[in-house]
Design a protein around this motif. Structure first.
Motif, PDB file in Angstrom:
ATOM      1  N   PHE A  28      58.053 -30.283 -18.304  1.00  0.00           N
ATOM      2  CA  PHE A  28      59.125 -30.096 -17.331  1.00  0.00           C
ATOM      3  C   PHE A  28      59.964 -28.865 -17.645  1.00  0.00           C
ATOM      4  N   GLY A  29      59.982 -28.459 -18.909  1.00  0.00           N
ATOM      5  CA  GLY A  29      60.666 -27.215 -19.256  1.00  0.00           C
ATOM      6  C   GLY A  29      60.044 -26.027 -18.542  1.00  0.00           C
ATOM      7  N   LEU A  30      58.713 -25.970 -18.534  1.00  0.00           N
ATOM      8  CA  LEU A  30      58.038 -24.868 -17.839  1.00  0.00           C
ATOM      9  C   LEU A  30      58.269 -24.951 -16.332  1.00  0.00           C
ATOM     10  N   LEU A  31      58.170 -26.157 -15.784  1.00  0.00           N
ATOM     11  CA  LEU A  31      58.439 -26.313 -14.346  1.00  0.00           C
ATOM     12  C   LEU A  31      59.861 -25.870 -14.012  1.00  0.00           C
ATOM     13  N   ALA A  32      60.809 -26.224 -14.874  1.00  0.00           N
ATOM     14  CA  ALA A  32      62.211 -25.836 -14.648  1.00  0.00           C
ATOM     15  C   ALA A  32      62.389 -24.322 -14.739  1.00  0.00           C
ATOM     16  N   ILE A  33      61.680 -23.688 -15.663  1.00  0.00           N
ATOM     17  CA  ILE A  33      61.798 -22.229 -15.808  1.00  0.00           C
ATOM     18  C   ILE A  33      61.374 -21.534 -14.525  1.00  0.00           C
ATOM     19  N   TYR A  34      60.210 -21.929 -13.994  1.00  0.00           N
ATOM     20  CA  TYR A  34      59.732 -21.282 -12.763  1.00  0.00           C
ATOM     21  C   TYR A  34      60.567 -21.688 -11.546  1.00  0.00           C
ATOM     22  N   ALA A  35      60.992 -22.962 -11.471  1.00  0.00           N
ATOM     23  CA  ALA A  35      61.876 -23.380 -10.378  1.00  0.00           C
ATOM     24  C   ALA A  35      63.209 -22.637 -10.473  1.00  0.00           C
ATOM     25  N   GLY A  36      63.693 -22.475 -11.699  1.00  0.00           N
ATOM     26  CA  GLY A  36      64.951 -21.773 -11.911  1.00  0.00           C
ATOM     27  C   GLY A  36      64.911 -20.328 -11.471  1.00  0.00           C
ATOM     28  N   TYR A  37      63.740 -19.727 -11.544  1.00  0.00           N
ATOM     29  CA  TYR A  37      63.572 -18.347 -11.064  1.00  0.00           C
ATOM     30  C   TYR A  37      63.873 -18.282  -9.566  1.00  0.00           C
ATOM     31  N   PHE A  38      63.319 -19.239  -8.817  1.00  0.00           N
ATOM     32  CA  PHE A  38      63.503 -19.240  -7.361  1.00  0.00           C
ATOM     33  C   PHE A  38      64.861 -19.789  -6.941  1.00  0.00           C
ATOM     34  N   LEU A  39      65.434 -20.661  -7.740  1.00  0.00           N
ATOM     35  CA  LEU A  39      66.718 -21.278  -7.394  1.00  0.00           C
ATOM     36  C   LEU A  39      67.906 -20.622  -8.101  1.00  0.00           C
ATOM     37  N   ALA A  40      67.633 -19.550  -8.821  1.00  0.00           N
ATOM     38  CA  ALA A  40      68.668 -18.769  -9.520  1.00  0.00           C
ATOM     39  C   ALA A  40      69.454 -19.606 -10.526  1.00  0.00           C
ATOM     40  N   VAL A  52      62.863 -22.333 -28.296  1.00  0.00           N
ATOM     41  CA  VAL A  52      62.454 -23.682 -28.693  1.00  0.00           C
ATOM     42  C   VAL A  52      61.273 -24.137 -27.840  1.00  0.00           C
ATOM     43  N   HIS A  53      61.325 -23.847 -26.545  1.00  0.00           N
ATOM     44  CA  HIS A  53      60.239 -24.235 -25.638  1.00  0.00           C
ATOM     45  C   HIS A  53      58.939 -23.524 -26.010  1.00  0.00           C
ATOM     46  N   LEU A  54      59.005 -22.251 -26.266  1.00  0.00           N
ATOM     47  CA  LEU A  54      57.820 -21.482 -26.654  1.00  0.00           C
ATOM     48  C   LEU A  54      57.262 -21.985 -27.985  1.00  0.00           C
ATOM     49  N   CYS A  55      58.128 -22.264 -28.937  1.00  0.00           N
ATOM     50  CA  CYS A  55      57.676 -22.793 -30.235  1.00  0.00           C
ATOM     51  C   CYS A  55      57.019 -24.162 -30.081  1.00  0.00           C
ATOM     52  N   ALA A  56      57.553 -24.995 -29.190  1.00  0.00           N
ATOM     53  CA  ALA A  56      57.000 -26.336 -28.985  1.00  0.00           C
ATOM     54  C   ALA A  56      55.560 -26.254 -28.486  1.00  0.00           C
ATOM     55  N   ILE A  57      55.301 -25.445 -27.463  1.00  0.00           N
ATOM     56  CA  ILE A  57      53.920 -25.350 -26.961  1.00  0.00           C
ATOM     57  C   ILE A  57      53.068 -24.566 -27.950  1.00  0.00           C
ATOM     58  N   GLY A  58      53.646 -23.621 -28.650  1.00  0.00           N
ATOM     59  CA  GLY A  58      52.899 -22.887 -29.673  1.00  0.00           C
ATOM     60  C   GLY A  58      52.402 -23.807 -30.767  1.00  0.00           C
ATOM     61  N   TYR A  59      53.211 -24.774 -31.157  1.00  0.00           N
ATOM     62  CA  TYR A  59      52.830 -25.764 -32.163  1.00  0.00           C
ATOM     63  C   TYR A  59      51.647 -26.598 -31.665  1.00  0.00           C
ATOM     64  N   VAL A  60      51.710 -27.016 -30.404  1.00  0.00           N
ATOM     65  CA  VAL A  60      50.637 -27.821 -29.810  1.00  0.00           C
ATOM     66  C   VAL A  60      49.339 -27.012 -29.733  1.00  0.00           C
ATOM     67  N   VAL A  61      49.430 -25.771 -29.278  1.00  0.00           N
ATOM     68  CA  VAL A  61      48.245 -24.913 -29.181  1.00  0.00           C
ATOM     69  C   VAL A  61      47.665 -24.671 -30.573  1.00  0.00           C
ATOM     70  N   VAL A 116      45.841 -22.684 -21.959  1.00  0.00           N
ATOM     71  CA  VAL A 116      46.231 -22.187 -20.631  1.00  0.00           C
ATOM     72  C   VAL A 116      47.710 -22.460 -20.389  1.00  0.00           C
ATOM     73  N   PHE A 117      48.148 -23.666 -20.728  1.00  0.00           N
ATOM     74  CA  PHE A 117      49.559 -24.006 -20.548  1.00  0.00           C
ATOM     75  C   PHE A 117      50.438 -23.115 -21.418  1.00  0.00           C
ATOM     76  N   GLY A 118      50.007 -22.897 -22.660  1.00  0.00           N
ATOM     77  CA  GLY A 118      50.744 -21.996 -23.542  1.00  0.00           C
ATOM     78  C   GLY A 118      50.810 -20.588 -22.974  1.00  0.00           C
ATOM     79  N   GLY A 119      49.711 -20.150 -22.344  1.00  0.00           N
ATOM     80  CA  GLY A 119      49.695 -18.842 -21.688  1.00  0.00           C
ATOM     81  C   GLY A 119      50.705 -18.776 -20.552  1.00  0.00           C
ATOM     82  N   LEU A 120      50.846 -19.866 -19.808  1.00  0.00           N
ATOM     83  CA  LEU A 120      51.839 -19.905 -18.729  1.00  0.00           C
ATOM     84  C   LEU A 120      53.260 -19.834 -19.288  1.00  0.00           C
ATOM     85  N   VAL A 121      53.491 -20.508 -20.404  1.00  0.00           N
ATOM     86  CA  VAL A 121      54.813 -20.445 -21.041  1.00  0.00           C
ATOM     87  C   VAL A 121      55.082 -19.027 -21.526  1.00  0.00           C
ATOM     88  N   LEU A 122      54.089 -18.423 -22.155  1.00  0.00           N
ATOM     89  CA  LEU A 122      54.251 -17.049 -22.637  1.00  0.00           C
ATOM     90  C   LEU A 122      54.476 -16.082 -21.472  1.00  0.00           C
TER      91      LEU A 122
END
Length: 135
Positions: A28-40, A52-61, A116-122
């Motif tokens: 949901f962090g990634l969804l919020a980031i992209y939604a936040g782009y459109f909703l300012a 923290v979000h990037l590190c979290a998915i980086g750990y999983v990858v 792929v998800f990590g790539g989207l976060v990056l």
């Protein structure tokens, strides 16, 4: 008096809930980031949140690439086994939380999906640039 088995199962449930919250934060962090782009939404540009979000998915990858099992999974299953609950059983919510996290597929599928998800976060670092300053 509280039995040792009950306490172990309670700790296993707490770990399961933490695991679900971790997954929800990443997804949901990634969804919020992209939604936040459109909703300012400015909060999605908060540098600490993004790091923290990037590190979290980086750990999983990283775990997927190294063929490691998540420590939260290991701890939860260890506690359940120690409590004598070798097979998964529990409340309705517990069952569905468990089902959401643990599904079957070959390891390489998870590696690809996580990468792929990590790539989207990056990529989000360039699409929705975080603030340059730390708040």
């Amino acid at each position: 008096m509280i039995s040792e088995e009950w306490l172990l199962l309670l700790l296993a449930d707490v770990i399961l809930i933490l695991h679900v919250l971790f997954v929800a934060f990443v997804v949901f962090g990634l969804l919020a980031i992209y939604a936040g782009y459109f909703l300012a939404w400015q909060w999605v540009r908060h540098r600490v949140f993004r790091i923290v979000h990037l590190c979290a998915i980086g750990y999983v990858v990283g775990q997927a690439w190294l063929g490691m099992i998540c420590p939260l999974t290991t701890w939860e299953m260890l506690l359940r086994a120690e409590a004598g609950a070798a097979t998964y059983a529990g409340s309705f919510i517990q069952h569905w939380l468990h089902s959401l996290l643990y599904y079957s597929a070959p390891d390489w599928v998870f590696g690809i999906v996580y990468s792929v998800f990590g790539g989207l976060v990056l990529t989000s670092w360039w699409v929705v640039k975080p603030d340059k300053r730390i708040h």
